[in-house]
Design a protein around this motif. Structure first.
Motif, PDB file in Angstrom:
ATOM      1  N   VAL A   7     -11.424   0.604 -17.284  1.00  0.00           N
ATOM      2  CA  VAL A   7     -10.262   1.427 -16.928  1.00  0.00           C
ATOM      3  C   VAL A   7     -10.299   2.753 -17.677  1.00  0.00           C
ATOM      4  N   HIS A   8     -10.065   3.815 -16.959  1.00  0.00           N
ATOM      5  CA  HIS A   8     -10.026   5.157 -17.554  1.00  0.00           C
ATOM      6  C   HIS A   8      -8.555   5.465 -17.863  1.00  0.00           C
ATOM      7  N   TRP A   9      -8.118   5.071 -19.069  1.00  0.00           N
ATOM      8  CA  TRP A   9      -6.701   5.199 -19.413  1.00  0.00           C
ATOM      9  C   TRP A   9      -6.265   6.656 -19.542  1.00  0.00           C
ATOM     10  N   ASP A  10      -7.200   7.574 -19.718  1.00  0.00           N
ATOM     11  CA  ASP A  10      -6.847   8.984 -19.818  1.00  0.00           C
ATOM     12  C   ASP A  10      -6.758   9.667 -18.452  1.00  0.00           C
ATOM     13  N   ALA A  11      -7.151   8.972 -17.407  1.00  0.00           N
ATOM     14  CA  ALA A  11      -7.100   9.538 -16.057  1.00  0.00           C
ATOM     15  C   ALA A  11      -5.740   9.243 -15.424  1.00  0.00           C
ATOM     16  N   PRO A  12      -5.267  10.092 -14.523  1.00  0.00           N
ATOM     17  CA  PRO A  12      -3.951   9.895 -13.904  1.00  0.00           C
ATOM     18  C   PRO A  12      -3.880   8.623 -13.063  1.00  0.00           C
ATOM     19  N   VAL A  13      -2.690   8.035 -13.017  1.00  0.00           N
ATOM     20  CA  VAL A  13      -2.356   7.000 -12.038  1.00  0.00           C
ATOM     21  C   VAL A  13      -1.595   7.704 -10.926  1.00  0.00           C
ATOM     22  N   ASP A  14      -2.101   7.613  -9.699  1.00  0.00           N
ATOM     23  CA  ASP A  14      -1.516   8.336  -8.567  1.00  0.00           C
ATOM     24  C   ASP A  14      -0.891   7.380  -7.562  1.00  0.00           C
ATOM     25  N   VAL A  15       0.132   7.869  -6.878  1.00  0.00           N
ATOM     26  CA  VAL A  15       0.805   7.132  -5.810  1.00  0.00           C
ATOM     27  C   VAL A  15       0.891   8.052  -4.604  1.00  0.00           C
ATOM     28  N   ALA A  16       0.710   7.503  -3.407  1.00  0.00           N
ATOM     29  CA  ALA A  16       0.826   8.295  -2.183  1.00  0.00           C
ATOM     30  C   ALA A  16       1.405   7.439  -1.074  1.00  0.00           C
ATOM     31  N   ALA A  17       2.176   8.066  -0.183  1.00  0.00           N
ATOM     32  CA  ALA A  17       2.748   7.372   0.970  1.00  0.00           C
ATOM     33  C   ALA A  17       2.825   8.343   2.133  1.00  0.00           C
ATOM     34  N   ALA A  18       2.541   7.840   3.325  1.00  0.00           N
ATOM     35  CA  ALA A  18       2.553   8.679   4.527  1.00  0.00           C
ATOM     36  C   ALA A  18       3.077   7.877   5.702  1.00  0.00           C
ATOM     37  N   LEU A  19       3.735   8.556   6.616  1.00  0.00           N
ATOM     38  CA  LEU A  19       4.177   7.912   7.844  1.00  0.00           C
ATOM     39  C   LEU A  19       2.963   7.555   8.702  1.00  0.00           C
ATOM     40  N   ASP A  20       3.091   6.485   9.443  1.00  0.00           N
ATOM     41  CA  ASP A  20       2.020   6.054  10.333  1.00  0.00           C
ATOM     42  C   ASP A  20       2.103   6.868  11.625  1.00  0.00           C
ATOM     43  N   PRO A  21       1.142   7.789  11.876  1.00  0.00           N
ATOM     44  CA  PRO A  21       1.240   8.648  13.060  1.00  0.00           C
ATOM     45  C   PRO A  21       1.139   7.876  14.368  1.00  0.00           C
ATOM     46  N   ALA A  22       0.553   6.671  14.315  1.00  0.00           N
ATOM     47  CA  ALA A  22       0.410   5.880  15.538  1.00  0.00           C
ATOM     48  C   ALA A  22       1.395   4.724  15.592  1.00  0.00           C
ATOM     49  N   GLY A  23       2.349   4.706  14.681  1.00  0.00           N
ATOM     50  CA  GLY A  23       3.304   3.602  14.647  1.00  0.00           C
ATOM     51  C   GLY A  23       4.103   3.508  15.933  1.00  0.00           C
ATOM     52  N   ARG A  24       4.163   2.301  16.488  1.00  0.00           N
ATOM     53  CA  ARG A  24       4.837   2.123  17.765  1.00  0.00           C
ATOM     54  C   ARG A  24       6.160   1.393  17.638  1.00  0.00           C
ATOM     55  N   ASP A  25       6.380   0.728  16.523  1.00  0.00           N
ATOM     56  CA  ASP A  25       7.666   0.070  16.337  1.00  0.00           C
ATOM     57  C   ASP A  25       8.757   1.116  16.190  1.00  0.00           C
ATOM     58  N   ASP A  26      10.006   0.678  16.360  1.00  0.00           N
ATOM     59  CA  ASP A  26      11.122   1.595  16.162  1.00  0.00           C
ATOM     60  C   ASP A  26      11.166   2.066  14.714  1.00  0.00           C
ATOM     61  N   VAL A  27      10.745   1.173  13.805  1.00  0.00           N
ATOM     62  CA  VAL A  27      10.671   1.531  12.390  1.00  0.00           C
ATOM     63  C   VAL A  27       9.275   1.178  11.882  1.00  0.00           C
ATOM     64  N   PRO A  28       8.253   1.975  12.182  1.00  0.00           N
ATOM     65  CA  PRO A  28       6.901   1.661  11.727  1.00  0.00           C
ATOM     66  C   PRO A  28       6.796   1.727  10.208  1.00  0.00           C
ATOM     67  N   GLN A  29       6.097   0.752   9.637  1.00  0.00           N
ATOM     68  CA  GLN A  29       5.954   0.713   8.183  1.00  0.00           C
ATOM     69  C   GLN A  29       5.049   1.838   7.711  1.00  0.00           C
ATOM     70  N   PRO A  30       5.473   2.626   6.733  1.00  0.00           N
ATOM     71  CA  PRO A  30       4.625   3.708   6.222  1.00  0.00           C
ATOM     72  C   PRO A  30       3.396   3.159   5.500  1.00  0.00           C
ATOM     73  N   PHE A  31       2.362   3.994   5.388  1.00  0.00           N
ATOM     74  CA  PHE A  31       1.205   3.677   4.562  1.00  0.00           C
ATOM     75  C   PHE A  31       1.570   3.990   3.113  1.00  0.00           C
ATOM     76  N   MET A  32       1.286   3.060   2.183  1.00  0.00           N
ATOM     77  CA  MET A  32       1.606   3.279   0.777  1.00  0.00           C
ATOM     78  C   MET A  32       0.501   2.696  -0.095  1.00  0.00           C
ATOM     79  N   VAL A  33       0.024   3.469  -1.063  1.00  0.00           N
ATOM     80  CA  VAL A  33      -1.008   2.983  -1.991  1.00  0.00           C
ATOM     81  C   VAL A  33      -0.735   3.520  -3.388  1.00  0.00           C
ATOM     82  N   VAL A  34      -1.326   2.832  -4.371  1.00  0.00           N
ATOM     83  CA  VAL A  34      -1.325   3.312  -5.750  1.00  0.00           C
ATOM     84  C   VAL A  34      -2.773   3.305  -6.221  1.00  0.00           C
TER      85      VAL A  34
END
Length: 665
Positions: free
Chosen positions: A118-145
């Motif tokens: 583990v590179h403890w001096d390197a940043p921990v990043d988080v990102a989330a984006a809407l699903d451009p192809a989501g077809r549900d009324d409430v498509p689950q966003p993409f989320m990662v850490v």
């Protein structure tokens, strides 16, 4: 038939649940790869064990050149976050808190070889984006850490040594594990040559891994130790039309649900609903981003944080109000420094413009009048109630405010359940004190009108009938003088009857002791001091302290508040650890009698070197201009970390001394 779409009110709850689930699991995702080695069934062979591929692909592709070309941020990216340097933050936090352990050594003991992965001096990043192809009324966003790693090959070998299923996806990218959470190890740009990327679903990792390994590490997220930013544009682009449609459809539905079929109420109700939905849409159109920044400031020995909301314009009523309020921002007035030194929290507010609330007051008055008329309340009573609502926001002067805890003596014997309840309420109310730069005559007149309406015989009959309140359950209210107060002071007293504190410990339940709660007005020239408490004696002492302004017993003699004298703000002040801990302490002392619980709590709180009294400064301001920005700032001094660091060992010592297992952190 197809699946029914999620109704607009439910949609908000669905998003809230999904976002909360992600936030709660984000940290565990970051370290799941590391924790796998310590889990049941994990193995630590002396040499790497070959992990067979389950999909026919090669496990490791030695020497393959990964693609490190730049990747732009997805158009639907709505959240990014960064913990800049976890190691530095941990080092500084543990040093300030004086915690007696080395976190690197402890992690090394738990999992040998971790430091090489583990590179403890390197940043921990988080990102989330809407699903451009989501077809549900409430498509689950993409989320990662994403967690930084020191070496791609070392990380892959570490996973294999600890029994994880590792399979190559493409050059420089490997899937790790067999299920939730879904993780991948990939070559990366930036400080860390590789990154562990985890998400709730495989498609989360597939969608965002290229950006979080080859784009996000190069993004400039400022100099803060922590940055979290939520962008409104992707949501606006996706759902603006639906929100406008929802307003068109939901407004008539809401009006039908709340309507009384009486024009006297329904007409102002329609005005209120339309105004609120229009304001909500205006805020959606204007909001640019929400941001959290936090930094451990070594030079100032404090942790400084800012929560801000940036807008593209100032057309909404709320943003206009904030922008105008900034023009009246002031430094802390001298009245603020006359507040009692014993305050656990205090603040001041700059002057306000009462005219901006005039439409709101008028609408609320019409709603109240229409509702009371519909329920057959006589016009005489309706007029009094409406006038009280209309005058509620007429104060335009600046004000100061402080609160504190009641000092309760320990009970001499084990109190009854009714006495415990009474004292718990008394402790919970605490004391509240403030001042406005206006003569007392105005506030005396207002409270006299409140008292007159409250004691109106016909009003009492109506309330007792509608709420099924018996006469002996109705709190009494009166105005009187008070001993030890300056001339002209008034005490407005409401007494909670003993029937609210019934003692059922015997065959014949009996009422407890009534509890008086007082509101006190004290004249001071063109200034008015006011106080509220369930302990009149202590409140009078604090009011007299504030009026006299002796620096030894007021905020003028309290350290850590100098910045408030030179920094302008719409509102500014402080709170302390005892803002939260003091009320718990008082409630326990009032309710446990001879029990050891409050005594142990006293020991825990006394273990804090600075007694939880160090002020944490807060301020609220608006950056004006073409893009207004609302900011709430917080500064937490190092001494607060010291107190928090002392609480943990004190809690462990107290629980072990009581024969209990120490809490698991």
């Amino acid at each position: 038939m197809g699946e029914s779409p999620v109704a607009p009110p439910q949609r908000e709850l669905v998003y809230e649940r999904r976002v909360m689930r992600f936030l709660l699991r984000a940290v565990s995702y970051s370290f799941v790869f590391l924790a796998a080695a310590c889990g049941p069934g994990a193995t630590s062979p002396s040499k790497p064990a070959e992990t067979p591929s389950t999909d026919g692909t090669a496990t490791i592709a030695e020497g393959a050149a990964p693609d490190l070309s730049p990747v732009a941020a997805p158009q639907e990216l709505f959240l990014i976050g960064r913990l800049k340097n976890p190691a530095a933050i941990m080092d500084q936090s543990t040093a300030w808190a004086r915690l007696p352990f080395d976190w690197r050594r402890e992690l090394g003991k738990a999992e040998p070889g971790l430091e090489q992965v583990v590179h403890w001096d390197a940043p921990v990043d988080v990102a989330a984006a809407l699903d451009p192809a989501g077809r549900d009324d409430v498509p689950q966003p993409f989320m990662v850490v994403s967690l930084g790693l020191r070496s791609l090959q070392e990380a892959v070998d570490f996973a294999r040594r600890n029994g994880e299923n590792v399979r190559q996806v493409r050059a420089g990218v490997y899937r790790v594990g067999r299920g939730s959470p879904n993780c991948a190890i990939g070559a990366a740009v930036g400080v860390a040559p590789a990154r562990l990327v985890c998400g709730d679903r495989p498609e989360d990792v597939d969608a965002l891994l290229p950006y979080v390994t080859r784009g996000l590490p190069k993004e400039n997220l400022g100099s803060s130790d922590l940055r979290v930013e939520v962008r409104a544009e992707p949501w606006r682009r996706r759902y603006a039309a639906e929100l406008r449609q929802a307003k068109t459809l939901a407004t008539p539905f809401a009006l039908r649900k709340m309507s009384l079929d009486d024009a006297r109420f329904d007409r102002p109700l329609a005005d209120a609903v339309h105004a609120l939905t229009d304001e909500g849409l205006a805020l959606v159109e204007e909001l640019d981003n929400l941001r959290i920044d936090a930094t451990l400031n070594k030079s100032k020995n404090s942790a400084d944080a800012t929560i801000s909301a940036k807008f593209r314009g100032s057309g909404s009523w709320l943003v206009q109000s904030f922008v105008q309020a900034q023009g009246r921002a002031t430094v802390a007035p001298e009245t603020f420094f006359k507040l009692p030194k014993a305050s656990t929290a205090a603040s001041y507010s700059s002057p306000v413009d009462a005219k901006r609330s005039e439409p709101i007051r008028r609408n609320l008055g019409e709603l109240l009048d229409g509702f009371l008329a519909h329920t057959k309340v006589p016009k005489r009573i309706r007029d009094q109630a409406v006038s009280l609502v209309d005058d509620m926001w007429l104060t335009e002067s600046g004000s100061v405010y402080a609160r504190g805890d009641i000092a309760l003596p320990p009970p001499e014997k084990e109190p009854s359940s009714s006495a415990q309840e009474r004292e718990s309420i008394r402790a919970g109310v605490g004391w509240h004190l403030g001042a406005v730069e206006e003569p007392m005559k105005k506030y005396k007149g207002y409270l006299d009108r409140v008292l007159k309406l409250y004691n109106d015989r016909e009003m009492r009959k109506l309330v007792q009938k509608e709420m099924h309140v018996k006469p002996n359950e109705w709190p009494t209210a009166r105005v009187r003088g008070g001993k030890g107060l300056p001339a002209g002071s008034l005490v407005y007293e409401i007494v909670l009857p003993g029937t609210m504190f019934m003692d059922y410990s015997t065959d014949k339940p009996k009422a407890g002791t009534p509890l008086p709660v007082v509101v006190i007005l004290v004249p001071d020239g063109n200034r008015t001091w006011f106080g509220i408490s369930a302990d009149e004696k202590q409140l009078i002492e604090h009011l007299n302290t504030a009026k006299k302004g002796d620096s030894a017993s007021t905020l003028a003699g309290r350290e850590g508040l100098a910045r408030l004298r030179g920094q302008k703000a719409i509102t500014q002040g402080f709170f302390s650890l005892m803002t939260f801990l003091g009320s718990v302490q008082s409630a326990l002392r009032s309710g446990f009698g001879g029990s050891s619980s409050p005594k142990e709590l006293e020991k825990i709180l006394n273990a804090m070197p600075h007694h939880g009294a160090t002020p944490m400064l807060t301020s609220f301001n608006v950056k004006t201009g073409g893009s207004p920005e609302i900011r709430w700032d917080l500064s937490v001094p190092k001494e607060v970390f010291v107190d928090l660091g002392a609480l943990g060992p004190a809690i462990v010592a107290a629980t072990m001394g009581a024969g209990m297992a120490p809490p698991s952190f």
